[in-house]
Design a protein around this motif. Structure first.
Motif, PDB file in Angstrom:
ATOM      1  N   PRO A   1      25.355  46.730  -2.728  1.00  0.00           N
ATOM      2  CA  PRO A   1      24.026  46.125  -2.605  1.00  0.00           C
ATOM      3  C   PRO A   1      23.112  46.870  -1.644  1.00  0.00           C
ATOM      4  CG  PRO A   1      25.733  44.445  -2.508  1.00  0.00           C
ATOM      5  CD  PRO A   1      26.428  45.769  -2.414  1.00  0.00           C
ATOM      6  N   ASP A   2      21.826  46.846  -1.944  1.00  0.00           N
ATOM      7  CA  ASP A   2      20.821  47.369  -1.034  1.00  0.00           C
ATOM      8  C   ASP A   2      20.705  46.414   0.160  1.00  0.00           C
ATOM      9  OD1 ASP A   2      17.950  47.481   0.037  1.00  0.00           O
ATOM     10  OD2 ASP A   2      18.052  49.277  -1.205  1.00  0.00           O
ATOM     11  N   LEU A   3      20.744  46.973   1.376  1.00  0.00           N
ATOM     12  CA  LEU A   3      20.758  46.152   2.590  1.00  0.00           C
ATOM     13  C   LEU A   3      19.501  46.330   3.429  1.00  0.00           C
ATOM     14  CD1 LEU A   3      24.485  46.748   3.678  1.00  0.00           C
ATOM     15  CD2 LEU A   3      23.550  44.822   2.360  1.00  0.00           C
ATOM     16  N   THR A   4      18.414  46.732   2.811  1.00  0.00           N
ATOM     17  CA  THR A   4      17.193  46.972   3.596  1.00  0.00           C
ATOM     18  C   THR A   4      16.508  45.679   4.027  1.00  0.00           C
ATOM     19  OG1 THR A   4      15.924  47.203   1.539  1.00  0.00           O
ATOM     20  CG2 THR A   4      16.734  49.222   2.553  1.00  0.00           C
ATOM     21  N   ALA A   5      16.795  44.565   3.364  1.00  0.00           N
ATOM     22  CA  ALA A   5      16.117  43.306   3.697  1.00  0.00           C
ATOM     23  C   ALA A   5      16.997  42.359   4.501  1.00  0.00           C
ATOM     24  CB  ALA A   5      15.632  42.606   2.433  1.00  0.00           C
ATOM     25  N   CYS A   6      18.305  42.450   4.328  1.00  0.00           N
ATOM     26  CA  CYS A   6      19.232  41.582   5.052  1.00  0.00           C
ATOM     27  C   CYS A   6      20.644  42.119   4.872  1.00  0.00           C
ATOM     28  CB  CYS A   6      19.137  40.130   4.588  1.00  0.00           C
ATOM     29  SG  CYS A   6      19.405  39.879   2.817  1.00  0.00           S
ATOM     30  N   GLY A   7      21.584  41.550   5.616  1.00  0.00           N
ATOM     31  CA  GLY A   7      22.966  41.980   5.523  1.00  0.00           C
ATOM     32  C   GLY A   7      23.351  42.949   6.626  1.00  0.00           C
ATOM     33  N   VAL A   8      24.659  43.203   6.749  1.00  0.00           N
ATOM     34  CA  VAL A   8      25.204  44.082   7.777  1.00  0.00           C
ATOM     35  C   VAL A   8      25.711  45.362   7.115  1.00  0.00           C
ATOM     36  CG1 VAL A   8      26.998  44.383   9.532  1.00  0.00           C
ATOM     37  CG2 VAL A   8      25.891  42.155   9.249  1.00  0.00           C
ATOM     38  N   GLU A   9      25.324  46.495   7.663  1.00  0.00           N
ATOM     39  CA  GLU A   9      25.835  47.775   7.172  1.00  0.00           C
ATOM     40  C   GLU A   9      27.164  48.058   7.861  1.00  0.00           C
ATOM     41  OE1 GLU A   9      24.700  52.517   6.852  1.00  0.00           O
ATOM     42  OE2 GLU A   9      23.311  51.123   7.812  1.00  0.00           O
ATOM     43  N   GLY A  10      28.263  47.846   7.160  1.00  0.00           N
ATOM     44  CA  GLY A  10      29.587  48.020   7.730  1.00  0.00           C
ATOM     45  C   GLY A  10      29.890  49.470   8.043  1.00  0.00           C
ATOM     46  N   THR A  11      30.717  49.683   9.074  1.00  0.00           N
ATOM     47  CA  THR A  11      31.054  51.051   9.464  1.00  0.00           C
ATOM     48  C   THR A  11      31.948  51.725   8.432  1.00  0.00           C
ATOM     49  OG1 THR A  11      32.851  50.184  10.841  1.00  0.00           O
ATOM     50  CG2 THR A  11      30.748  50.634  11.926  1.00  0.00           C
ATOM     51  N   LEU A  12      32.828  50.976   7.776  1.00  0.00           N
ATOM     52  CA  LEU A  12      33.649  51.584   6.737  1.00  0.00           C
ATOM     53  C   LEU A  12      32.793  51.965   5.544  1.00  0.00           C
ATOM     54  CD1 LEU A  12      36.390  52.488   5.701  1.00  0.00           C
ATOM     55  CD2 LEU A  12      36.779  50.155   4.869  1.00  0.00           C
ATOM     56  N   LEU A  13      31.866  51.109   5.165  1.00  0.00           N
ATOM     57  CA  LEU A  13      30.955  51.444   4.067  1.00  0.00           C
ATOM     58  C   LEU A  13      30.158  52.699   4.398  1.00  0.00           C
ATOM     59  CD1 LEU A  13      29.567  50.810   1.367  1.00  0.00           C
ATOM     60  CD2 LEU A  13      27.991  49.325   2.629  1.00  0.00           C
ATOM     61  N   ALA A  14      29.653  52.779   5.630  1.00  0.00           N
ATOM     62  CA  ALA A  14      28.881  53.956   6.028  1.00  0.00           C
ATOM     63  C   ALA A  14      29.735  55.219   5.952  1.00  0.00           C
ATOM     64  CB  ALA A  14      28.338  53.767   7.440  1.00  0.00           C
ATOM     65  N   ALA A  15      30.993  55.125   6.390  1.00  0.00           N
ATOM     66  CA  ALA A  15      31.876  56.291   6.340  1.00  0.00           C
ATOM     67  C   ALA A  15      32.176  56.698   4.902  1.00  0.00           C
ATOM     68  CB  ALA A  15      33.180  55.978   7.081  1.00  0.00           C
ATOM     69  N   LEU A  16      32.376  55.718   4.018  1.00  0.00           N
ATOM     70  CA  LEU A  16      32.665  56.034   2.622  1.00  0.00           C
ATOM     71  C   LEU A  16      31.455  56.651   1.932  1.00  0.00           C
ATOM     72  CD1 LEU A  16      34.791  52.955   1.522  1.00  0.00           C
ATOM     73  CD2 LEU A  16      35.562  55.318   1.781  1.00  0.00           C
ATOM     74  N   ARG A  17      30.257  56.221   2.305  1.00  0.00           N
ATOM     75  CA  ARG A  17      29.061  56.768   1.670  1.00  0.00           C
ATOM     76  C   ARG A  17      28.818  58.222   2.083  1.00  0.00           C
ATOM     77  NH1 ARG A  17      24.004  52.853   1.291  1.00  0.00           N
ATOM     78  NH2 ARG A  17      23.530  54.374  -0.323  1.00  0.00           N
ATOM     79  N   GLN A  18      29.456  58.651   3.167  1.00  0.00           N
ATOM     80  CA  GLN A  18      29.393  60.066   3.537  1.00  0.00           C
ATOM     81  C   GLN A  18      30.373  60.907   2.723  1.00  0.00           C
ATOM     82  OE1 GLN A  18      30.114  60.171   7.761  1.00  0.00           O
ATOM     83  NE2 GLN A  18      28.044  59.477   8.275  1.00  0.00           N
ATOM     84  N   ARG A  19      31.337  60.233   2.080  1.00  0.00           N
ATOM     85  CA  ARG A  19      32.386  60.940   1.349  1.00  0.00           C
ATOM     86  C   ARG A  19      32.296  60.771  -0.159  1.00  0.00           C
ATOM     87  NH1 ARG A  19      33.837  59.472   6.265  1.00  0.00           N
ATOM     88  NH2 ARG A  19      35.384  60.700   7.437  1.00  0.00           N
ATOM     89  N   LEU A  20      31.671  59.688  -0.590  1.00  0.00           N
ATOM     90  CA  LEU A  20      31.608  59.357  -2.012  1.00  0.00           C
ATOM     91  C   LEU A  20      30.175  59.024  -2.408  1.00  0.00           C
ATOM     92  CD1 LEU A  20      34.683  56.947  -2.222  1.00  0.00           C
ATOM     93  CD2 LEU A  20      34.572  59.236  -3.204  1.00  0.00           C
ATOM     94  N   PRO A  21      29.806  59.264  -3.660  1.00  0.00           N
ATOM     95  CA  PRO A  21      28.475  58.854  -4.133  1.00  0.00           C
ATOM     96  C   PRO A  21      28.453  57.362  -4.443  1.00  0.00           C
ATOM     97  CG  PRO A  21      29.667  59.962  -5.892  1.00  0.00           C
ATOM     98  CD  PRO A  21      30.549  60.030  -4.681  1.00  0.00           C
ATOM     99  N   ILE A  22      28.148  56.556  -3.434  1.00  0.00           N
ATOM    100  CA  ILE A  22      28.036  55.104  -3.589  1.00  0.00           C
ATOM    101  C   ILE A  22      26.557  54.764  -3.530  1.00  0.00           C
ATOM    102  CG2 ILE A  22      28.681  52.836  -2.700  1.00  0.00           C
ATOM    103  CD1 ILE A  22      31.133  54.102  -1.423  1.00  0.00           C
ATOM    104  N   HIS A  23      26.017  54.253  -4.622  1.00  0.00           N
ATOM    105  CA  HIS A  23      24.577  54.070  -4.769  1.00  0.00           C
ATOM    106  C   HIS A  23      24.172  52.638  -4.408  1.00  0.00           C
ATOM    107  CE1 HIS A  23      24.314  57.947  -6.896  1.00  0.00           C
ATOM    108  NE2 HIS A  23      25.479  57.597  -7.419  1.00  0.00           N
TER     109      HIS A  23
END
Length: 271
Positions: A181-203
């Motif tokens: 999900p897009d998190l620009t309006a609400c929600g928490v950007e998890g550190t594991l998600l952030a790390a995975l997005r540096q390694r995988l194309p997660i849109h």
């Protein structure tokens, strides 16, 4: 200071005026530590709360000792100010605790059942992404069920767009593409998600529940529990909306995520 009493006028206690991080620590070594510090710094900049010095923060994981632990650290703006007005020269307060931890390893292999929550997250882009102390929406969403077979709740925003789980991020695979999900309006950007997005194309996608209904695989993830495949999604009344066959196709995310946390990268081979 770990357990020193928090004064009655502490602004974190009174207003949720602060930040927190929950960090997996293995034998005194914090996992994804740099990512946690970056998110903490981003939140502190957003809220204009001075952080403790880096040496103080760096010393905390070493207090965990041997084995697997979870370090929870909280930084509040401290005391002072009149009502909602902030003190002119805040004196931030740091509190932390290390707790032994055993992950839900069966969930890595067998998957989990989740349910939609009735509560809808409100939009507040200024606070989106950071891990501030005011988590009442998540608390109330988690109160919606007591069934031990339901591991997590899926949260949508006020426009019925997917955001996150109550304490984890969402990822799914649809038409061969990894999405979150897009998190620009609400929600928490998890550190594991952030790390995975540096390694995988997660849109990042601004989508509703139909995205999960169309997905051939889905997961809830965070930096403490790792990656849990979804095996069933229920509606708010407990009616089953979608089932997934949990199989080796779910290894894709675990193979990238679990080594970052020291967990088995191939949980489907774990007995």
């Amino acid at each position: 200071m770990a357990d020193e009493a928090v004064p009655f006028d502490d602004r974190g206690f009174a207003y949720g005026d602060g930040l927190f991080e929950t960090v997996l620590v293995r034998d005194g070594r914090p996992l994804l530590w740099d990512a946690h510090l970056r998110r903490l710094a981003r939140g502190a900049e957003r809220l204009e709360i001075p952080l403790p010095d880096t040496q103080t923060l760096a010393s905390l994981p070493g207090q965990a000792g041997a084995g697997l632990c979870v370090l929870k650290l909280l930084v509040t703006r401290g005391s002072g100010g009149r009502g909602y007005a902030s003190p002119e020269s805040p004196a931030p307060r740091l509190r932390w605790r290390c707790m032994p931890f055993t992950p839900q390893s069966a969930y890595w292999r067998d998957g989990v059942r989740v349910r939609l929550c009735r509560l809808r997250l409100g939009h507040q882009p200024f606070l989106a992404g950071i891990k501030h102390l005011n988590r009442l929406e998540n608390v109330m969403a988690r109160r919606e069920w007591c069934d031990p077979d339901v591991a997590e709740g899926v949260l949508c925003d006020q426009y019925d767009r997917l955001v996150e789980a109550t304490s984890m991020n969402l990822v799914w695979r649809r038409h061969g593409i990894l999405e979150t999900p897009d998190l620009t309006a609400c929600g928490v950007e998890g550190t594991l998600l952030a790390a995975l997005r540096q390694r995988l194309p997660i849109h990042a996608r601004d989508v509703g529940i139909e995205a999960l209904m169309e997905a051939d695989a889905a997961w809830v993830i965070n930096s403490v529990q790792g990656v849990w495949p979804l095996k069933q999604l229920d509606d708010t009344d407990g009616t089953c909306l979608k089932r997934w066959a949990v199989h080796t196709a779910h290894r894709q995310l675990q193979q990238h995520a679990h080594p970052l946390l020291g967990y088995p990268h191939d949980a489907f081979d774990e007995a």
